[in-house]
Design a protein around this motif. Structure first.
Motif, PDB file in Angstrom:
ATOM      1  N   TRP A  97       0.773  -1.276  -0.047  1.00  0.00           N
ATOM      2  CA  TRP A  97      -0.079  -0.058  -0.096  1.00  0.00           C
ATOM      3  C   TRP A  97       0.762   1.233   0.083  1.00  0.00           C
ATOM      4  O   TRP A  97       1.888   1.198   0.713  1.00  0.00           O
ATOM      5  CB  TRP A  97      -0.850   0.061   1.091  1.00  0.00           C
ATOM      6  CG  TRP A  97      -2.032  -0.956   1.156  1.00  0.00           C
ATOM      7  CD1 TRP A  97      -2.096  -2.353   1.873  1.00  0.00           C
ATOM      8  CD2 TRP A  97      -3.199  -0.980   0.368  1.00  0.00           C
ATOM      9  NE1 TRP A  97      -3.269  -2.886   1.313  1.00  0.00           N
ATOM     10  CE2 TRP A  97      -3.858  -2.214   0.498  1.00  0.00           C
ATOM     11  CE3 TRP A  97      -3.469   0.024  -0.682  1.00  0.00           C
ATOM     12  CZ2 TRP A  97      -5.151  -2.524  -0.197  1.00  0.00           C
ATOM     13  CZ3 TRP A  97      -4.844  -0.095  -1.218  1.00  0.00           C
ATOM     14  CH2 TRP A  97      -5.595  -1.486  -1.246  1.00  0.00           C
ATOM     15  N   TYR A  98       0.463   2.456  -0.762  1.00  0.00           N
ATOM     16  CA  TYR A  98       1.283   3.680  -0.884  1.00  0.00           C
ATOM     17  C   TYR A  98       0.162   4.721  -0.802  1.00  0.00           C
ATOM     18  O   TYR A  98      -0.870   4.649  -1.369  1.00  0.00           O
ATOM     19  CB  TYR A  98       1.926   3.550  -2.229  1.00  0.00           C
ATOM     20  CG  TYR A  98       2.465   4.988  -2.807  1.00  0.00           C
ATOM     21  CD1 TYR A  98       3.768   5.272  -2.239  1.00  0.00           C
ATOM     22  CD2 TYR A  98       2.030   5.707  -3.630  1.00  0.00           C
ATOM     23  CE1 TYR A  98       4.170   6.305  -2.363  1.00  0.00           C
ATOM     24  CE2 TYR A  98       2.407   6.987  -4.127  1.00  0.00           C
ATOM     25  CZ  TYR A  98       3.567   7.411  -3.297  1.00  0.00           C
ATOM     26  OH  TYR A  98       4.012   8.435  -3.585  1.00  0.00           O
ATOM     27  N   ILE A 110      -0.737  -1.859  -6.283  1.00  0.00           N
ATOM     28  CA  ILE A 110      -0.783  -2.179  -7.670  1.00  0.00           C
ATOM     29  C   ILE A 110      -0.436  -3.630  -7.965  1.00  0.00           C
ATOM     30  O   ILE A 110       0.583  -4.075  -7.366  1.00  0.00           O
ATOM     31  CB  ILE A 110      -0.040  -1.083  -8.636  1.00  0.00           C
ATOM     32  CG1 ILE A 110      -0.509   0.229  -8.442  1.00  0.00           C
ATOM     33  CG2 ILE A 110       0.121  -1.717 -10.034  1.00  0.00           C
ATOM     34  CD1 ILE A 110       0.004   1.222  -9.249  1.00  0.00           C
ATOM     35  N   THR A 111      -0.715  -4.311  -8.910  1.00  0.00           N
ATOM     36  CA  THR A 111      -0.177  -5.599  -9.347  1.00  0.00           C
ATOM     37  C   THR A 111      -0.347  -5.647 -10.800  1.00  0.00           C
ATOM     38  O   THR A 111      -1.213  -5.100 -11.671  1.00  0.00           O
ATOM     39  CB  THR A 111      -1.252  -6.600  -8.907  1.00  0.00           C
ATOM     40  OG1 THR A 111      -1.694  -6.886  -7.491  1.00  0.00           O
ATOM     41  CG2 THR A 111      -0.831  -8.189  -9.386  1.00  0.00           C
ATOM     42  N   ALA A 112       1.203  -5.929 -11.146  1.00  0.00           N
ATOM     43  CA  ALA A 112       1.159  -6.003 -12.813  1.00  0.00           C
ATOM     44  C   ALA A 112       1.538  -7.208 -13.114  1.00  0.00           C
ATOM     45  O   ALA A 112       2.419  -8.024 -12.440  1.00  0.00           O
ATOM     46  CB  ALA A 112       2.730  -5.026 -13.032  1.00  0.00           C
ATOM     47  N   TYR A 113       1.111  -7.920 -14.086  1.00  0.00           N
ATOM     48  CA  TYR A 113       1.360  -9.108 -14.623  1.00  0.00           C
ATOM     49  C   TYR A 113       1.897  -9.100 -15.989  1.00  0.00           C
ATOM     50  O   TYR A 113       1.085  -8.511 -16.858  1.00  0.00           O
ATOM     51  CB  TYR A 113       0.041 -10.120 -14.827  1.00  0.00           C
ATOM     52  CG  TYR A 113      -0.736 -10.187 -13.342  1.00  0.00           C
ATOM     53  CD1 TYR A 113      -0.330 -11.233 -12.609  1.00  0.00           C
ATOM     54  CD2 TYR A 113      -1.669  -9.470 -13.094  1.00  0.00           C
ATOM     55  CE1 TYR A 113      -0.744 -11.641 -11.392  1.00  0.00           C
ATOM     56  CE2 TYR A 113      -2.132  -9.635 -11.730  1.00  0.00           C
ATOM     57  CZ  TYR A 113      -1.935 -10.814 -11.002  1.00  0.00           C
ATOM     58  OH  TYR A 113      -2.478 -11.168  -9.736  1.00  0.00           O
ATOM     59  N   ILE A 114       3.022  -9.668 -16.370  1.00  0.00           N
ATOM     60  CA  ILE A 114       3.541  -9.656 -17.652  1.00  0.00           C
ATOM     61  C   ILE A 114       3.329 -11.091 -18.141  1.00  0.00           C
ATOM     62  O   ILE A 114       3.569 -12.150 -17.668  1.00  0.00           O
ATOM     63  CB  ILE A 114       5.030  -9.409 -17.700  1.00  0.00           C
ATOM     64  CG1 ILE A 114       5.236  -8.061 -17.299  1.00  0.00           C
ATOM     65  CG2 ILE A 114       5.587  -9.724 -18.878  1.00  0.00           C
ATOM     66  CD1 ILE A 114       6.591  -7.828 -16.468  1.00  0.00           C
ATOM     67  N   SER A 127      -3.518  -4.092 -12.587  1.00  0.00           N
ATOM     68  CA  SER A 127      -4.913  -3.948 -11.682  1.00  0.00           C
ATOM     69  C   SER A 127      -4.346  -2.897 -10.479  1.00  0.00           C
ATOM     70  O   SER A 127      -3.353  -3.016  -9.943  1.00  0.00           O
ATOM     71  CB  SER A 127      -5.059  -5.238 -10.848  1.00  0.00           C
ATOM     72  OG  SER A 127      -5.253  -6.134 -11.788  1.00  0.00           O
ATOM     73  N   VAL A 128      -5.248  -1.927 -10.241  1.00  0.00           N
ATOM     74  CA  VAL A 128      -5.033  -0.804  -9.324  1.00  0.00           C
ATOM     75  C   VAL A 128      -6.218  -0.935  -8.289  1.00  0.00           C
ATOM     76  O   VAL A 128      -7.414  -1.273  -8.655  1.00  0.00           O
ATOM     77  CB  VAL A 128      -4.845   0.375  -9.917  1.00  0.00           C
ATOM     78  CG1 VAL A 128      -4.795   1.713  -8.916  1.00  0.00           C
ATOM     79  CG2 VAL A 128      -4.181   0.537 -11.037  1.00  0.00           C
ATOM     80  N   PHE A 129      -5.857  -1.046  -6.893  1.00  0.00           N
ATOM     81  CA  PHE A 129      -6.743  -1.186  -5.815  1.00  0.00           C
ATOM     82  C   PHE A 129      -6.615   0.142  -5.141  1.00  0.00           C
ATOM     83  O   PHE A 129      -5.427   0.727  -4.868  1.00  0.00           O
ATOM     84  CB  PHE A 129      -6.240  -2.334  -4.880  1.00  0.00           C
ATOM     85  CG  PHE A 129      -6.335  -3.390  -5.698  1.00  0.00           C
ATOM     86  CD1 PHE A 129      -7.427  -4.282  -5.820  1.00  0.00           C
ATOM     87  CD2 PHE A 129      -5.035  -4.072  -6.416  1.00  0.00           C
ATOM     88  CE1 PHE A 129      -7.414  -5.501  -6.676  1.00  0.00           C
ATOM     89  CE2 PHE A 129      -4.992  -5.325  -6.951  1.00  0.00           C
ATOM     90  CZ  PHE A 129      -6.332  -6.107  -7.262  1.00  0.00           C
ATOM     91  N   VAL A 141     -12.581   1.167  -2.483  1.00  0.00           N
ATOM     92  CA  VAL A 141     -13.202   2.046  -3.425  1.00  0.00           C
ATOM     93  C   VAL A 141     -12.762   1.712  -4.704  1.00  0.00           C
ATOM     94  O   VAL A 141     -11.467   1.498  -4.815  1.00  0.00           O
ATOM     95  CB  VAL A 141     -13.563   3.464  -2.957  1.00  0.00           C
ATOM     96  CG1 VAL A 141     -14.346   3.675  -1.985  1.00  0.00           C
ATOM     97  CG2 VAL A 141     -12.002   4.081  -2.882  1.00  0.00           C
ATOM     98  N   PRO A 142     -13.441   1.978  -5.868  1.00  0.00           N
ATOM     99  CA  PRO A 142     -12.742   2.013  -7.223  1.00  0.00           C
ATOM    100  C   PRO A 142     -11.845   2.949  -7.512  1.00  0.00           C
ATOM    101  O   PRO A 142     -12.301   4.187  -7.389  1.00  0.00           O
ATOM    102  CB  PRO A 142     -13.891   1.643  -8.030  1.00  0.00           C
ATOM    103  CG  PRO A 142     -15.225   2.214  -7.486  1.00  0.00           C
ATOM    104  CD  PRO A 142     -14.888   2.107  -5.971  1.00  0.00           C
ATOM    105  N   PRO A 143     -10.787   2.719  -8.175  1.00  0.00           N
ATOM    106  CA  PRO A 143      -9.872   3.742  -8.591  1.00  0.00           C
ATOM    107  C   PRO A 143     -10.580   4.427  -9.628  1.00  0.00           C
ATOM    108  O   PRO A 143     -11.498   3.996 -10.308  1.00  0.00           O
ATOM    109  CB  PRO A 143      -8.597   3.297  -8.961  1.00  0.00           C
ATOM    110  CG  PRO A 143      -9.073   1.799  -9.359  1.00  0.00           C
ATOM    111  CD  PRO A 143     -10.218   1.584  -8.645  1.00  0.00           C
ATOM    112  N   ALA A 144     -10.037   5.649 -10.182  1.00  0.00           N
ATOM    113  CA  ALA A 144     -10.442   6.501 -11.214  1.00  0.00           C
ATOM    114  C   ALA A 144     -10.293   5.309 -12.315  1.00  0.00           C
ATOM    115  O   ALA A 144      -9.466   4.463 -12.629  1.00  0.00           O
ATOM    116  CB  ALA A 144      -9.610   7.497 -11.658  1.00  0.00           C
TER     117      ALA A 144
END
Length: 171
Positions: A97-98, A110-114, A127-129, A141-144
């Protein structure tokens, strides 16, 4: 029975002399784990950013079958956040968390999948949380709507820049 006899025959000073090095080693190990725990927790450390793209010095593909430019681009782009887990073989990066400096009571993860060996936009999934602090607890809550696509674009741009810096070499 023989061990009992040996233990009884050792004098106190001999037993103390045998235990002293072991006690010194134990005390030395426990003192090494010290440090300021509060500063350790507050200062994110991204040691993964300093790592090379692969053991061979920068191949365009990592051993797990993911594109090294995308991998490095994702690490570079997400380096402002504390990295919780990163797996080059599996091709995923999970941040902790940031909280942005200007945003109070709001945090992101954030989760990034390659997903592929090729440098393509569909080889990357981000994916952004987002959570907000309300009534004493964190609430999802949903991000923008454009947050995930903006980060994906930044990662792709960085990966393309890395590729260009390498002479547009794909192999």
């Amino acid at each position: 029975m023989a061990t009992t006899h040996v233990r009884q025959s050792l004098s106190f000073s001999t037993r103390f002399a045998l235990l002293t090095p072991a006690m010194a080693l134990l005390l030395g190990l426990t003192s090494c784990s010290g440090g300021d725990k509060a500063s350790d927790l507050t200062a994110p450390r991204n040691q993964l950013i300093k790592e090379d793209r692969s053991a061979t010095g920068g191949d365009d593909q990592l051993s797990g079958g993911v594109n090294a430019y995308l991998w490095r681009g994702a690490l570079d782009t997400l380096s402002f956040m504390p990295i919780s887990t990163a797996d080059a073989v599996g091709g995923f990066i999970l941040t902790d968390w940031y909280t942005p400096p200007a945003a109070h009571g709001e945090r992101f993860k954030i989760t990034a999948y390659i997903l592929d060996k090729r440098l393509r936009s569909d080889a990357l999934r981000v994916s952004v949380f987002r959570q907000v602090y309300d009534a004493g607890q964190w609430t999802d809550v949903p991000p923008a709507a454009n947050t995930s696509s903006d980060i994906t674009s930044k990662i792709l741009a960085r990966a393309r820049q890395l590729r260009a810096d390498n002479g547009n070499n794909d192999n």
